[in-house]
Design a protein around this motif. Sequence first.
Motif, mmCIF file in Angstrom:
data_model
loop_
_atom_site.group_PDB
_atom_site.id
_atom_site.type_symbol
_atom_site.label_atom_id
_atom_site.label_comp_id
_atom_site.label_asym_id
_atom_site.label_seq_id
_atom_site.Cartn_x
_atom_site.Cartn_y
_atom_site.Cartn_z
ATOM 1 N N ASP A 91 52.968 41.803 32.538
ATOM 2 C CA ASP A 91 54.300 42.616 33.901
ATOM 3 C C ASP A 91 52.856 42.078 35.002
ATOM 4 O OD1 ASP A 91 55.302 43.560 35.211
ATOM 5 O OD2 ASP A 91 55.484 46.321 34.795
ATOM 6 N N PRO A 92 53.810 41.540 36.293
ATOM 7 C CA PRO A 92 53.180 41.055 37.543
ATOM 8 C C PRO A 92 53.356 42.083 38.908
ATOM 9 C CG PRO A 92 54.922 39.829 37.140
ATOM 10 C CD PRO A 92 55.106 40.569 36.265
ATOM 11 N N VAL A 93 53.730 42.671 38.101
ATOM 12 C CA VAL A 93 54.277 43.127 39.966
ATOM 13 C C VAL A 93 53.196 43.984 39.749
ATOM 14 C CG1 VAL A 93 54.678 45.682 40.959
ATOM 15 C CG2 VAL A 93 56.296 44.287 38.795
ATOM 16 N N VAL A 94 51.994 45.047 38.897
ATOM 17 C CA VAL A 94 50.635 45.537 39.632
ATOM 18 C C VAL A 94 49.753 44.224 40.288
ATOM 19 C CG1 VAL A 94 48.503 46.343 39.065
ATOM 20 C CG2 VAL A 94 50.179 47.283 38.590
ATOM 21 N N PRO A 95 49.402 43.019 39.888
ATOM 22 C CA PRO A 95 48.559 42.116 40.458
ATOM 23 C C PRO A 95 49.024 41.500 41.658
ATOM 24 C CG PRO A 95 49.130 41.592 37.527
ATOM 25 C CD PRO A 95 49.983 42.965 38.339
ATOM 26 N N ARG A 155 38.437 37.078 51.908
ATOM 27 C CA ARG A 155 38.471 35.587 50.832
ATOM 28 C C ARG A 155 38.639 35.728 49.661
ATOM 29 N NH1 ARG A 155 37.011 30.998 55.586
ATOM 30 N NH2 ARG A 155 38.974 32.059 57.213
ATOM 31 N N ALA A 156 37.058 36.582 49.358
ATOM 32 C CA ALA A 156 36.532 36.121 47.646
ATOM 33 C C ALA A 156 37.355 37.656 46.993
ATOM 34 C CB ALA A 156 35.691 36.706 47.797
ATOM 35 N N ALA A 157 37.689 38.667 48.056
ATOM 36 C CA ALA A 157 39.005 39.713 46.823
ATOM 37 C C ALA A 157 40.207 38.994 47.106
ATOM 38 C CB ALA A 157 38.926 40.674 48.000
ATOM 39 N N LEU A 158 40.633 37.935 47.891
ATOM 40 C CA LEU A 158 41.597 37.403 47.971
ATOM 41 C C LEU A 158 41.597 36.203 46.844
ATOM 42 C CD1 LEU A 158 44.865 36.789 48.362
ATOM 43 C CD2 LEU A 158 43.645 35.048 50.594
ATOM 44 N N GLN A 159 40.899 35.582 46.459
ATOM 45 C CA GLN A 159 40.603 34.908 45.661
ATOM 46 C C GLN A 159 40.438 35.708 43.933
ATOM 47 O OE1 GLN A 159 40.539 30.954 44.949
ATOM 48 N NE2 GLN A 159 40.690 31.703 43.189
ATOM 49 N N LYS A 160 39.697 36.253 43.971
ATOM 50 C CA LYS A 160 40.249 37.337 42.799
ATOM 51 C C LYS A 160 41.478 37.820 42.461
ATOM 52 C CE LYS A 160 38.322 41.563 40.585
ATOM 53 N NZ LYS A 160 37.576 42.550 40.936
ATOM 54 N N ALA A 161 42.844 37.822 43.349
ATOM 55 C CA ALA A 161 43.503 38.817 43.549
ATOM 56 C C ALA A 161 44.458 37.401 42.715
ATOM 57 C CB ALA A 161 43.805 39.103 44.562
ATOM 58 N N GLU A 162 44.196 36.893 43.545
ATOM 59 C CA GLU A 162 45.539 35.054 42.781
ATOM 60 C C GLU A 162 45.277 34.510 41.612
ATOM 61 O OE1 GLU A 162 44.407 32.068 45.948
ATOM 62 O OE2 GLU A 162 45.768 33.108 47.343
ATOM 63 N N ASP A 163 43.850 34.801 41.272
ATOM 64 C CA ASP A 163 43.376 34.500 39.632
ATOM 65 C C ASP A 163 43.410 35.281 38.847
ATOM 66 O OD1 ASP A 163 41.928 31.972 40.717
ATOM 67 O OD2 ASP A 163 39.557 33.576 40.453
ATOM 68 N N GLU A 164 43.438 36.870 39.162
ATOM 69 C CA GLU A 164 44.085 37.725 38.482
ATOM 70 C C GLU A 164 45.934 37.855 38.323
ATOM 71 O OE1 GLU A 164 42.649 42.068 39.863
ATOM 72 O OE2 GLU A 164 40.910 41.524 38.791
ATOM 73 N N LEU A 165 46.276 37.500 38.129
ATOM 74 C CA LEU A 165 48.503 37.413 38.898
ATOM 75 C C LEU A 165 47.805 36.267 37.758
ATOM 76 C CD1 LEU A 165 50.314 37.552 39.842
ATOM 77 C CD2 LEU A 165 50.538 35.795 41.677
ATOM 78 N N GLY A 166 47.805 35.474 37.931
ATOM 79 C CA GLY A 166 47.102 33.664 37.011
ATOM 80 C C GLY A 166 46.878 34.216 35.861
ATOM 81 N N TYR A 167 46.123 35.547 35.603
ATOM 82 C CA TYR A 167 45.584 35.650 34.403
ATOM 83 C C TYR A 167 46.635 36.940 33.634
ATOM 84 C CZ TYR A 167 41.166 34.910 35.871
ATOM 85 O OH TYR A 167 39.747 34.135 36.298
ATOM 86 N N ALA A 168 47.698 36.904 34.090
ATOM 87 C CA ALA A 168 48.635 38.344 33.525
ATOM 88 C C ALA A 168 49.046 37.106 32.525
ATOM 89 C CB ALA A 168 49.568 38.267 34.580
#
Length: 364
Positions: A91-95, A155-168
Amino acid sequence: MRTVILKGVGVALPVLALAACQEHAEAPLPPRPVLTATVAPRTAETFGPFAGSIEPRYQTQAGFRIAGRMVARDVFVGDLVAKGTRLAALDPVVPQFALTRARADVADAEAQLANAGATESRQRTLFEGGNVTQAQLDTAVANRDTAAARLSQARAALQKAEDELGYATLKADFDGVVTAWSAEVGQVVSAGQAVVTVARPDIREAVVDIPDALMGDVKPGVTFTVTLQAAPGITAQGRVREIGPLADAATRTRRVRMTLVDPPEAFRLGTTVTVALERPIAPQVTLPATALLERDGRSAVWVVTAAGTPDGRATVALRPVTVIGRDGASVTLADGLKAGERVAVAGAHSLEDGQAVRLPPSPL
């Protein structure tokens, strides 16, 4: 007249008796029928066979890098997948919420850095005119550096959030076949939990368990013959790649993995096979135990020499042999016999050297 008759009878009786004795002495004994076996030396022996199965050399239990509820399953067991194919999704809502927040934090940090940079520029101009102190300029410079560091952090936190959305989204790392599923749609999975197993079918191995007591002849690099149990006519060569370092506590066997060399397509994953090894040995002859005659601590057999007569008459001769093994109803001989010779396999204790025998229509 009566006296003459008696004398004639007395002369005739000894003559008849002598003739009967001569006929009895000249009559030959009938050949004794014997059962025979033809000598066929063995120059190789088979190590095995052992039952095993075809398994992939490389397989991966894939899972999500983040926790979440699985909402999609795109492939099933047995499906062929290419590298990059989507296997399942969370479910991608949380990421997505986390990504929105990270983008807002970056925007805020950029504004703070712009404001701190402008303040530092004004303070420097005033300092050059002698209107502010050095301490005020240093404070402005520190505020600017702090704002720049916060922007880097955002910006590092943004990159992590983008990666975690991809990890979904769970994707295949290589071309392979799905061999197992460990989670279903709607199930909440944790980070790193195995969800699906993907194997590479291009590199296949024969996996077999061999008793630990027989492992002395199994070494890396030895080539076995691998045969399909369902189709014994289909074979391949398997080279020992890996030997289990420890024996199984329950079965006392070691797991051996053999890499298949150019296997046919029939060697599919999960197929049951047998593996065996043909190895050369010194010539050996196996005969029934009844063929062996032991006298004075020596072993011998009766070799039948055919005379080539139409009625199959032959003679027997005692031949010393060396016994290297006994197995119930059979014995194994190392030397003393040649290929193609016939050996009597019954009545060894009642034959005599040179005795005439009669062979059966065909050897045993």
